[in-house]
Design a protein around this motif. Sequence first.
Motif, mmCIF file in Angstrom:
data_model
loop_
_atom_site.group_PDB
_atom_site.id
_atom_site.type_symbol
_atom_site.label_atom_id
_atom_site.label_comp_id
_atom_site.label_asym_id
_atom_site.label_seq_id
_atom_site.Cartn_x
_atom_site.Cartn_y
_atom_site.Cartn_z
ATOM 1 N N GLY A 66 36.569 30.829 26.658
ATOM 2 C CA GLY A 66 36.741 32.178 26.121
ATOM 3 C C GLY A 66 35.877 33.203 26.825
ATOM 4 N N LEU A 67 34.628 32.843 27.092
ATOM 5 C CA LEU A 67 33.742 33.766 27.800
ATOM 6 C C LEU A 67 34.217 34.032 29.220
ATOM 7 C CD1 LEU A 67 30.241 32.525 26.575
ATOM 8 C CD2 LEU A 67 31.417 34.649 25.951
ATOM 9 N N ILE A 68 34.656 33.002 29.905
ATOM 10 C CA ILE A 68 35.166 33.198 31.268
ATOM 11 C C ILE A 68 36.420 34.057 31.241
ATOM 12 C CG2 ILE A 68 36.272 31.999 33.206
ATOM 13 C CD1 ILE A 68 34.103 29.893 32.955
ATOM 14 N N GLY A 69 37.284 33.815 30.254
ATOM 15 C CA GLY A 69 38.481 34.646 30.125
ATOM 16 C C GLY A 69 38.140 36.095 29.845
ATOM 17 N N GLN A 70 37.104 36.329 29.065
ATOM 18 C CA GLN A 70 36.712 37.696 28.739
ATOM 19 C C GLN A 70 36.003 38.374 29.915
ATOM 20 O OE1 GLN A 70 34.333 37.987 25.225
ATOM 21 N NE2 GLN A 70 34.339 40.210 25.212
ATOM 22 N N TRP A 71 35.127 37.649 30.588
ATOM 23 C CA TRP A 71 34.357 38.243 31.678
ATOM 24 C C TRP A 71 35.161 38.414 32.966
ATOM 25 C CZ3 TRP A 71 29.699 34.482 30.840
ATOM 26 C CH2 TRP A 71 28.963 34.908 29.730
ATOM 27 N N PHE A 72 35.958 37.405 33.306
ATOM 28 C CA PHE A 72 36.635 37.408 34.598
ATOM 29 C C PHE A 72 38.146 37.565 34.508
ATOM 30 C CE2 PHE A 72 32.775 34.788 35.162
ATOM 31 C CZ PHE A 72 32.124 35.576 36.080
ATOM 32 N N GLY A 73 38.699 37.445 33.315
ATOM 33 C CA GLY A 73 40.144 37.568 33.142
ATOM 34 C C GLY A 73 40.773 36.227 32.783
ATOM 35 N N VAL A 74 41.942 36.345 32.173
ATOM 36 C CA VAL A 74 42.643 35.159 31.687
ATOM 37 C C VAL A 74 43.055 34.238 32.834
ATOM 38 C CG1 VAL A 74 44.680 34.380 30.405
ATOM 39 C CG2 VAL A 74 43.443 36.412 29.664
ATOM 40 N N ASP A 75 43.362 34.803 33.973
ATOM 41 C CA ASP A 75 43.786 33.978 35.110
ATOM 42 C C ASP A 75 42.711 32.992 35.533
ATOM 43 O OD1 ASP A 75 46.220 35.242 35.184
ATOM 44 O OD2 ASP A 75 45.561 36.741 36.656
ATOM 45 N N TYR A 76 41.443 33.383 35.438
ATOM 46 C CA TYR A 76 40.347 32.484 35.797
ATOM 47 C C TYR A 76 40.146 31.388 34.754
ATOM 48 C CZ TYR A 76 38.969 35.527 39.602
ATOM 49 O OH TYR A 76 38.946 36.246 40.767
ATOM 50 N N ALA A 77 40.426 31.712 33.495
ATOM 51 C CA ALA A 77 40.222 30.742 32.416
ATOM 52 C C ALA A 77 41.320 29.677 32.392
ATOM 53 C CB ALA A 77 40.163 31.457 31.070
ATOM 54 N N GLN A 78 42.449 29.983 32.968
ATOM 55 C CA GLN A 78 43.555 29.020 33.008
ATOM 56 C C GLN A 78 43.542 28.288 34.348
ATOM 57 O OE1 GLN A 78 46.974 31.486 32.416
ATOM 58 N NE2 GLN A 78 46.692 31.577 30.202
ATOM 59 N N GLY A 79 44.408 27.339 34.478
ATOM 60 C CA GLY A 79 44.563 26.645 35.753
ATOM 61 C C GLY A 79 43.421 25.703 36.058
ATOM 62 N N PHE A 80 42.781 25.933 37.225
ATOM 63 C CA PHE A 80 41.757 25.015 37.708
ATOM 64 C C PHE A 80 40.603 24.872 36.718
ATOM 65 C CE2 PHE A 80 37.624 24.491 39.778
ATOM 66 C CZ PHE A 80 37.788 23.219 40.295
ATOM 67 N N HIS A 92 40.475 25.306 33.532
ATOM 68 C CA HIS A 92 40.879 24.606 32.310
ATOM 69 C C HIS A 92 40.901 23.095 32.554
ATOM 70 C CE1 HIS A 92 43.565 23.386 28.978
ATOM 71 N NE2 HIS A 92 42.911 24.334 28.347
ATOM 72 N N THR A 93 41.461 22.683 33.675
ATOM 73 C CA THR A 93 41.507 21.260 34.025
ATOM 74 C C THR A 93 40.101 20.731 34.314
ATOM 75 O OG1 THR A 93 43.701 21.580 34.970
ATOM 76 C CG2 THR A 93 42.533 19.577 35.594
ATOM 77 N N PHE A 94 39.322 21.483 35.058
ATOM 78 C CA PHE A 94 37.971 21.054 35.417
ATOM 79 C C PHE A 94 37.092 20.936 34.176
ATOM 80 C CE2 PHE A 94 33.610 22.104 36.865
ATOM 81 C CZ PHE A 94 33.421 21.007 37.699
ATOM 82 N N SER A 95 37.209 21.874 33.261
ATOM 83 C CA SER A 95 36.375 21.824 32.060
ATOM 84 C C SER A 95 36.738 20.640 31.179
ATOM 85 C CB SER A 95 36.481 23.126 31.269
ATOM 86 O OG SER A 95 37.771 23.308 30.751
#
Length: 74
Positions: A24-38, A40-43
Amino acid sequence: MAVFVTAVIPITIVANAGRVVITGLIGQWFGVDYAQGFFHTFSSWLVFVFAFVCLVAIHALIRLVQSRWRSREP
């Protein structure tokens, strides 16, 4: 054995809650595109490794307590 099985519940909750908060923090700080994809899988792999390490540590702690308990018995 019951302690080990019971420890799974809080470890799972903490690991997944941390993943949700960080995502959620990454999505808020950097945008939803960063929070999804790589990320999400890496986390998800990081959560798995964290939970596994916690379970191994709990197992080692249980074995240590048991060995000390047995050594005190007459």
